[in-house]
Design a protein around this motif. Structure first.
Motif, short mmCIF file in Angstrom:
data_model
loop_
_atom_site.label_atom_id
_atom_site.label_comp_id
_atom_site.label_asym_id
_atom_site.label_seq_id
_atom_site.Cartn_x
_atom_site.Cartn_y
_atom_site.Cartn_z
N ALA A 56 0.98 -1.02 0.06
CA ALA A 56 0.11 0.05 -0.06
C ALA A 56 1.00 1.30 0.09
CB ALA A 56 -0.87 -0.05 1.28
N ALA A 57 1.97 1.33 0.86
CA ALA A 57 2.86 2.29 0.78
C ALA A 57 3.47 2.60 -0.54
CB ALA A 57 3.90 2.31 1.78
N PHE A 58 3.85 1.44 -1.31
CA PHE A 58 4.50 1.60 -2.62
C PHE A 58 3.56 2.10 -3.60
CE2 PHE A 58 4.98 -0.26 -6.75
CZ PHE A 58 6.21 0.10 -7.11
N ILE A 59 2.36 1.98 -3.60
CA ILE A 59 1.09 2.31 -4.33
C ILE A 59 1.04 3.79 -3.91
CG2 ILE A 59 -1.43 2.38 -5.06
CD1 ILE A 59 -1.26 -1.06 -4.45
N THR A 60 1.02 4.28 -2.83
CA THR A 60 0.71 5.73 -2.62
C THR A 60 1.97 6.51 -3.18
OG1 THR A 60 -0.30 4.95 -0.34
CG2 THR A 60 0.35 7.03 -0.82
N ALA A 61 2.97 5.99 -2.98
CA ALA A 61 4.40 6.65 -3.57
C ALA A 61 4.29 6.84 -5.04
CB ALA A 61 5.19 6.06 -3.06
N ALA A 62 3.62 5.63 -5.76
CA ALA A 62 3.73 5.74 -6.97
C ALA A 62 2.32 6.99 -7.63
CB ALA A 62 3.20 4.44 -7.71
N ALA A 63 1.53 6.86 -6.90
CA ALA A 63 0.53 7.72 -7.09
C ALA A 63 0.75 9.10 -6.82
CB ALA A 63 -0.96 7.53 -6.32
#
Length: 284
Positions: A56-63
């Motif tokens: 989830a943290a990786f997806i947030t950073a990508a967004a």
């Protein structure tokens, strides 16, 4: 100061009105969230949840960084990821549903005086038998009922309905006897059944523990029963309760882990006195 109070009043006035139903919903949601977090913490789901938080943290950073290609891939595999999550959590979800079906939440909130609890004499007999078997390295599984009934477990074995005594327990678990394989169930002051089958735990445990320990742990995960294990290989005594397995070094340590009828009555009387004193202080 007056201006600050007026500002606070104006901010409060912007909040929607809160009624009794809203308060009830908040309490229900708080209990549900607490139970879910407690369930996650006591199972392997805690480790899996940490992995999901990293994703989830990786997806947030990508967004945030506008990584369009990665976000496009995430959108395409999101449906498959949900299905994969259900498959990965399948043992934990099954266990949670089993606990939900076996628990009587109303009974947990309102104590039932009709429940049979083991007396001090019964606990002493159990402890005596446990350490006699530990000296001879006689494997044993002893399940002691608490609030939840053990009828389903009793039905998998042979009915006994005998008064608990150290001699009876030692004879049941004596090697090469018809009743030694499996677990015995104790309700109140009686051995209700022998050769009972217990659910095996899926939790990762030390290789030093065998099938008996895994069965005792599985029993503690699906009910509130307390299970005593005597290892046939080492003679060590362990106690499984609330999804945890603890070593009992001696008789006193084992006694401290086994609640008795007298102890529960003392705790109930203590809580009643505290409640009564609180009411008196409130009226005063």
């Amino acid at each position: 100061m007056t201006g600050m109070i007026e500002k606070m009043k104006s901010w409060v006035s912007l909040l929607p009105p809160i009624g009794y139903t809203n308060i009830l919903e908040i309490i229900i949601l708080a209990v549900l969230v607490y139970e879910i977090l407690l369930w996650i913490k006591n199972t392997r789901a805690w480790e899996l949840l940490k992995g999901l938080l990293v994703i989830a943290a990786f997806i947030t950073a990508a967004a945030i960084l506008h990584l369009t290609t990665i976000m496009w891939l995430i959108e395409r595999i999101s449906t498959a990821a949900i299905i994969a999550t259900v498959v990965i959590f399948q043992p934990e979800l099954r266990k949670a549903l089993e606990q939900l079906g076996s628990r009587n939440f109303i009974a947990n909130l309102i104590p039932d005086d009709g429940i049979d609890d083991a007396s001090v004499t019964t606990i002493n007999e159990i402890i005596r038998a446990t350490f006699e078997m530990a000296k001879k390295k006689t494997g044993a599984l002893i399940v002691i009922q608490q609030n939840q009934p053990l009828k389903e477990i009793e039905e998998t074995g042979i009915r006994i309905n005998g008064i608990v005594s150290s001699a009876l327990l030692i004879n049941i678990f004596e090697k090469n006897t018809p009743l030694h394989d499996g677990a015995v169930t104790i309700v109140g002051d009686k051995v209700t059944a022998a050769t009972c089958y217990l659910p095996l735990s899926d939790t990762d445990i030390s290789k030093d523990f065998g099938t008996r320990h895994r069965a005792a742990l599985g029993m503690s995960e699906t009910s509130d029963a307390v299970t005593i294990v005597v290892s046939e290989e080492t003679g060590r005594v362990s106690v499984a309760a609330n999804g945890k397995l603890c070593r009992a070094q001696d008789a006193e340590a084992l006694r401290s882990m086994l609640p008795t009828r007298e102890q529960k009555e003392m705790d109930k009387n203590t809580r009643f006195r505290i409640f009564r004193n609180t009411r008196k202080e409130g009226k005063a």
